[in-house]
Structure formats: C-alpha cells, structure tokens
Design a protein around this motif. Structure first.
Motif, PDB file in Angstrom:
ATOM      1  N   UNK A 159     -17.502  14.382  14.603  1.00  0.00           N
ATOM      2  CA  UNK A 159     -17.270  13.755  15.904  1.00  0.00           C
ATOM      3  C   UNK A 159     -17.563  12.270  15.914  1.00  0.00           C
ATOM      4  N   UNK A 160     -17.676  11.657  14.753  1.00  0.00           N
ATOM      5  CA  UNK A 160     -18.138  10.273  14.652  1.00  0.00           C
ATOM      6  C   UNK A 160     -16.985   9.299  14.510  1.00  0.00           C
ATOM      7  N   UNK A 161     -16.847   8.411  15.478  1.00  0.00           N
ATOM      8  CA  UNK A 161     -15.826   7.379  15.388  1.00  0.00           C
ATOM      9  C   UNK A 161     -16.156   6.390  14.272  1.00  0.00           C
ATOM     10  N   UNK A 162     -17.440   6.159  14.043  1.00  0.00           N
ATOM     11  CA  UNK A 162     -17.838   5.252  12.957  1.00  0.00           C
ATOM     12  C   UNK A 162     -17.432   5.827  11.604  1.00  0.00           C
ATOM     13  N   UNK A 163     -17.660   7.113  11.416  1.00  0.00           N
ATOM     14  CA  UNK A 163     -17.235   7.754  10.165  1.00  0.00           C
ATOM     15  C   UNK A 163     -15.717   7.669   9.996  1.00  0.00           C
ATOM     16  N   UNK A 164     -14.965   7.903  11.074  1.00  0.00           N
ATOM     17  CA  UNK A 164     -13.512   7.867  10.989  1.00  0.00           C
ATOM     18  C   UNK A 164     -13.028   6.471  10.598  1.00  0.00           C
ATOM     19  N   UNK A 165     -13.607   5.456  11.197  1.00  0.00           N
ATOM     20  CA  UNK A 165     -13.203   4.088  10.872  1.00  0.00           C
ATOM     21  C   UNK A 165     -13.530   3.753   9.421  1.00  0.00           C
ATOM     22  N   UNK A 166     -14.721   4.131   8.975  1.00  0.00           N
ATOM     23  CA  UNK A 166     -15.112   3.826   7.594  1.00  0.00           C
ATOM     24  C   UNK A 166     -14.259   4.586   6.589  1.00  0.00           C
ATOM     25  N   UNK A 167     -13.912   5.829   6.911  1.00  0.00           N
ATOM     26  CA  UNK A 167     -13.045   6.594   6.016  1.00  0.00           C
ATOM     27  C   UNK A 167     -11.682   5.921   5.889  1.00  0.00           C
ATOM     28  N   UNK A 168     -11.126   5.475   7.019  1.00  0.00           N
ATOM     29  CA  UNK A 168      -9.864   4.762   6.982  1.00  0.00           C
ATOM     30  C   UNK A 168      -9.960   3.483   6.174  1.00  0.00           C
ATOM     31  N   UNK A 169     -11.065   2.786   6.303  1.00  0.00           N
ATOM     32  CA  UNK A 169     -11.257   1.541   5.565  1.00  0.00           C
ATOM     33  C   UNK A 169     -11.303   1.804   4.059  1.00  0.00           C
ATOM     34  N   UNK A 170     -12.014   2.850   3.644  1.00  0.00           N
ATOM     35  CA  UNK A 170     -12.084   3.180   2.216  1.00  0.00           C
ATOM     36  C   UNK A 170     -10.691   3.462   1.670  1.00  0.00           C
ATOM     37  N   UNK A 171      -9.912   4.263   2.383  1.00  0.00           N
ATOM     38  CA  UNK A 171      -8.548   4.565   1.943  1.00  0.00           C
ATOM     39  C   UNK A 171      -7.729   3.286   1.829  1.00  0.00           C
ATOM     40  N   UNK A 172      -7.797   2.452   2.846  1.00  0.00           N
ATOM     41  CA  UNK A 172      -7.010   1.228   2.845  1.00  0.00           C
ATOM     42  C   UNK A 172      -7.377   0.284   1.725  1.00  0.00           C
ATOM     43  N   UNK A 173      -8.649   0.076   1.509  1.00  0.00           N
ATOM     44  CA  UNK A 173      -9.092  -0.836   0.456  1.00  0.00           C
ATOM     45  C   UNK A 173      -8.688  -0.332  -0.924  1.00  0.00           C
ATOM     46  N   UNK A 174      -8.838   0.967  -1.155  1.00  0.00           N
ATOM     47  CA  UNK A 174      -8.518   1.512  -2.471  1.00  0.00           C
ATOM     48  C   UNK A 174      -7.017   1.541  -2.718  1.00  0.00           C
ATOM     49  N   UNK A 175      -6.243   1.819  -1.679  1.00  0.00           N
ATOM     50  CA  UNK A 175      -4.788   1.766  -1.829  1.00  0.00           C
ATOM     51  C   UNK A 175      -4.335   0.359  -2.194  1.00  0.00           C
TER      52      UNK A 175
END
Length: 583
Positions: A159-175
C-alpha cells in the motif's frame, strides 16, 4: 510519391535511394529557443509516406547483434538482420525478448541498442524507441545484475506510494542504462477475478482507487528516470477468465462498473502524464456492441480514451500476434483497423511485411489519409523528443552493468519485499519459529530459490536444509527429522496444482509444523489444507524469499495486507477480504 507494395519492397531491399532521408540538421539538438512543436513539424515535413508508416510499427528482431543474420527475421520481416529491419522498414521502435535472443547480458543489450540506433540514424535520422515488458516480479526481461524487484501485487500488499515510486525509478534507470527507453508497464488492470489466467499478481490489486494511486506513483518514478511508461491494458483486463493471448475475452461490465472499477487507474495515469497507454484485446459490449476488441474499436480508443478522457499521448496496441486481436480480420487488415480506431503504434505484428503492406494499401486507397498518419507520427516523435532521443541515443555499453543492480536498488527491493509479506493464517505461537530449529525447506522452486531461502534461514540462526523437487512422500519422510517445515507453492491460477498442495498436506500430516508460503497468487491458502501458518509473498524474487525467512525468525514484521479478496476453495464468497493480514 506513393509506391506500390512491390515497388516499395524492391526499393527498400536495394537500399534507401527511393526513400526520403531526414536531413542531419533535423536530427541534431534543437537550437535554444526553438519550440518542440516546430522541431517535430520540421522533421515530419521531411519524411516520406513510407517512413511515416514505418514509425507506426514496433518490431521484434531476432539476434543478439544488430548485424546477426537470423532465419526468423527473414521469415517475419523479409530481411536477415535487426539492422536490416530498421533500415528497410523504418520502424519506430523495437521490442526485446529473451526468446528472440536479444537479452543475454547488459553489455550485449547496450551494444545491440547502440548499433540498432546507428542503423536508424544512418537510414533516415529518426531514432528508435527500444522497449521491453519490464514489469518486474513474474514479468521481467533484463538479465542479472538487474534488480529482482517484487512485482505489482507485492507493491499492492504494501500500500506504499513511496515503494511504488521507487520501484518505477529502479526500472526506469536500469532500462535507460541498457539503452532501452520504454517499459510496457505498469499494469493498470484491477484484478477482481481470482481465476484470471493472464493478469493475477501482475495487478496491484482489486481496489480501483488503491491501484490508481500506485499506478500514478510508478509512472512518476519511471518517467522521472527518463524512461517512458505505458499503462496497460485499456480499458481494463482485470475481470476475465480468458487469456487474450489465446482467445477473445468479453468483459460484461456495465458502463457504471467500467467508470468505477476499470477506468480510475487509467485516469490517474493520464493525469500523471503517462507517455503511452496500451490497448487490450478484449470485447466490452457496454462501450462497443460491435464485437470488436478494444484495440480495433473507434468508440473505445477515440470516443472514450481520446475524446472523453482527454488522452493526448501515444496509444500502442498489445501484441498483434495475439489471438485475441486476430479473430475478425487478417494480419494485413488488423493494423489498418487499429489505426482507424485511433491507435498510434502497432506492436509486434506476426508478419511485418504483410502488416506494413496492409497499411500502405490503405493509405494508397485513401482509407487512411496522410493527415491521419501525421497525427500518430507527431505523437510518436513527441515521445522521442520528450525522452531526449534526438539529442543522445547511445549509452556506455562497457560501463552499463556497473550502474544496474546497485546497492541502493537492492535495498529498495528488500524493503518492498519485507513490507509485502502477508500472514493470512497463523496458529497461536506458530510465528516466529524458535531459533535453532531444524527447518526443512521444500515445495515448488528451483534449486537456486530453495538454496536462497536455506542460506537466509541459516544466517538467521536456524539449521535449515533444502529438498528440491520432492514428491509428497519424499517430503513427508524428510519432515520427520525436522522441527518445522517451510513449504512453497506457486499457482498462476486460482486452483493450486494438485502436486503442490499434496506436498503441503503430506508434510502437515506428519505432525511437523508447516509454514506455507505462496510465491505467486495468494489463493493457495484455501487449497493446501490446515497448516501452522500461511504466508503470501506474491512472487519468488530473492528479496521475497529472504523476507519470508525473516518472518520465520521474527526479524521481519509482516506488514502486508491482501490487495485482493481470497474466495473459498470452490471459488465463491470471501474466505479472506481485501485488507486482511495478521502481521
């Protein structure tokens, strides 16, 4: 000049002499003060019809190198190499898969991407958008050391918006580090059907508003890392028991149900400025009673998504090789119908030559006007401009791996995993397990996964041993020599495979306390019989396995709650509601 299909193919195979080449100045960085729209119009004005048509396609190319000849390329695109696909067909993008041999190592991927971009720039000056289905969890593409993030439903359990944002950031940076610019994620489907065979743990959950909030945060993180996101599968693939890879699902929601259940995550995505929205190959009679799948429906893509919801970004189809979109028309007509419906990019046509030929014929006949082509090409060019592709498309192939799977990213994965573990059932005193106990780890899972759990348990003070690939009888025999057992199941549907539930029941039948953990859908709890405790991890990422071990040891507090309801074993009612969790 308009070329016939035969003339165009001949000219393309002979080189690009019959095709327009965008002047180098138009692919150069914009001058200070120059407007983005002016730059796009300048590029558009220099494009031939063939180049415009090509921009509407995202192709699969086979091989680990851009210059590698592959029989599958010849069969599906008419040319031998990925570089030839780009030069000949002027495609707007590529999509990478393991099965097409594109994803072997980070350096290889980055080198392939650089060389494919060279082919694009040399043959027309318009860079590629290179994409992958990088959802993480059960759907991931980048190889190690890419961060093995828990998936969507694990995020929903936090339920964490912070976790969701960080997960998206990890995907974006690695891509971006590997030379990719578009992840076809996040999944915005609200999964209200426990027997959904294609979405399941790829969804954030069954609460539309909760899903909407987390979808928006994933997009914010991913696009904040300068990687395009794509919310999928519009207008919502969460309430079906049919897999659109193999059939054509029908969603019998009323318009009111669509507005309250299916659309909120897409509305949130639009408000967040998502670069792309992917269509679903599903029939929604309340929106279009013609029987057409959404991908080919003008009322859904133009009437609802464009006009009613006000979306101005790129509409990309789901794979045109899927059966759900091929039931009404041939492969030459499917992309034409999608464009007429309002789609901008055609993903993975099964035969690129046939698909492009169909669109070319429709343009030649006037069925698709050049003005309609220009609408889509503008959106595609705007996305490329937004992500800086006209300024820099090459990446440091040799150094890419050092920026992927960083300690910070691994820490993010572990935090998400620890906060996602959900205790669904637990007898009094079952958790934590007494330190020093002899723990058998068995059930579904590769040797690497079982070993990861064993190693973490031993590091936490247990005497753990693993038993891989055990039958029910073998697991029961081994359990007799242990104080407790950790048994994994992993169901991709609602009903747990019989062999997996048999192992749980056999071990529990010995009297050895069983901690059961489902490593995919959380529904296994109602199929495995009575156990000392049952956990949901929503995936088998190493971070999730370590978090499970931490729950057994008491070093991790299981804060997760169910993001979907769990029906009774017969599929009716609710055995455990949304929000349930004993942590």
């Amino acid at each position: 000049m308009t070329l016939t299909r035969r003339a165009f193919t001949a000219a393309a195979l002979a080189g690009t002499g019959a095709l327009a080449t965008i002047p180098a100045a138009q692919a150069a960085p914009a001058k200070k003060g120059g407007g983005t729209k002016d730059r796009i119009e300048e590029i558009l004005a220099g494009m031939s019809i063939e180049q415009k048509i090509g921009q509407l396609f995202v192709a699969v190319g086979y091989g680990s190198r851009a210059d590698q000849a592959h029989a599958s390329n010849t069969a599906t695109t008419g040319v031998a190499t990925i570089a030839d696909i780009v030069r000949t067909h002027h495609v707007g993008g590529l999509i990478y898969f393991v099965w097409s041999e594109n994803l072997q190592s980070i350096e290889q991927i980055a080198t392939l991407s650089n060389d494919a971009q060279d082919a694009a720039l040399e043959s027309g000056g318009i860079p590629l958008v290179i994409s992958a289905d990088e959802e993480r969890g059960v759907v991931y593409r980048l190889p190690a050391p890419a961060t093995p993030l828990p998936g969507q439903m694990a995020l929903g359990a936090t339920g964490s918006k912070a976790h969701a944002r960080k997960a998206g950031e990890v995907v974006g940076l690695e891509m971006r580090a590997a030379g990719l610019h578009q992840s076809f994620s996040p999944v915005a489907d609200v999964n209200v059907e426990a027997q959904n065979p294609v979405i399941g743990v790829r969804s954030l959950g069954a609460d539309a508003q909760a899903v909407a909030e987390l979808v928006a945060m994933q997009i914010r993180g991913q696009q904040g890392a300068n990687c395009s996101a794509a919310a999928k599968h519009f207008p919502g693939h969460g309430d079906t028991a049919t897999d659109s890879h193999y059939g054509l699902p029908i969603i019998d929601h009323t318009r009111e149900e669509i507005d309250t259940l299916d659309l909120p995550p897409f509305v949130a995505a639009i408000e967040e400025g998502v670069d792309a929205i992917m269509t679903a190959h599903i029939v929604v009679p309340a929106l279009d009673d013609s029987g057409r799948p959404a991908t080919l429906s003008h009322p859904i893509l133009t009437g609802l998504l464009r006009e009613e919801l006000g979306y101005e970004g790129v509409i990309v189809t789901d794979s045109l090789a899927m059966e759900g979109v091929r039931t009404m028309f041939g492969d030459d007509r499917v992309p034409v119908e999608a464009i007429l419906a309002g789609a901008d990019q055609m993903l993975m046509p099964p035969d690129l030559v046939v698909a492009i030929g169909g669109v070319r014929d429709a343009v030649a006949s006037g069925e698709i006007t050049e003005e309609r082509l220009d609408e889509s090409v503008r959106r595609i060019l705007a996305q490329k401009q937004r992500r800086g592709l006209f300024d820099q498309v090459h990446v440091d192939a040799a150094g890419a791996e050092s920026t992927i799977g960083t300690a910070k990213s691994v820490k993010t994965a572990r935090a998400i995993a620890e906060d996602s573990i959900t205790v669904i059932t637990a007898e009094r005193g079952a958790l934590p397990v007494r330190k020093g106990s002899r723990v058998l780890v068995t059930g579904v899972g590769t040797a690497a996964k079982i070993d990861a759990a064993v190693a973490e348990l031993n590091a936490l003070g247990f005497q753990a041993t693993g038993l891989v690939g055990a039958t029910a009888a073998q697991a029961a025999t081994a359990a007799a020599d242990h104080d407790a057992a950790l048994v994994f199941t992993s169901s991709s549907g609602f009903v747990t495979p019989a062999a997996e539930s048999a192992v749980v029941k056999a071990v529990a039948g010995t009297g050895t306390p069983v901690v059961h953990a489902s490593l995919r859908n959380p529904y296994d709890v109602v199929h495995v019989g009575p156990v000392a405790a049952s956990l949901a991890a929503y995936g088998n990422a190493d971070a999730s396995l370590r978090a499970i071990a931490g729950v057994l040891a008491g070093t991790v507090k299981a804060r997760g709650t169910l993001p979907v309801p769990v029906p009774h074993a017969d599929g009716t009612g609710e055995a455990y509601p949304i929000g349930h969790g004993l942590g």
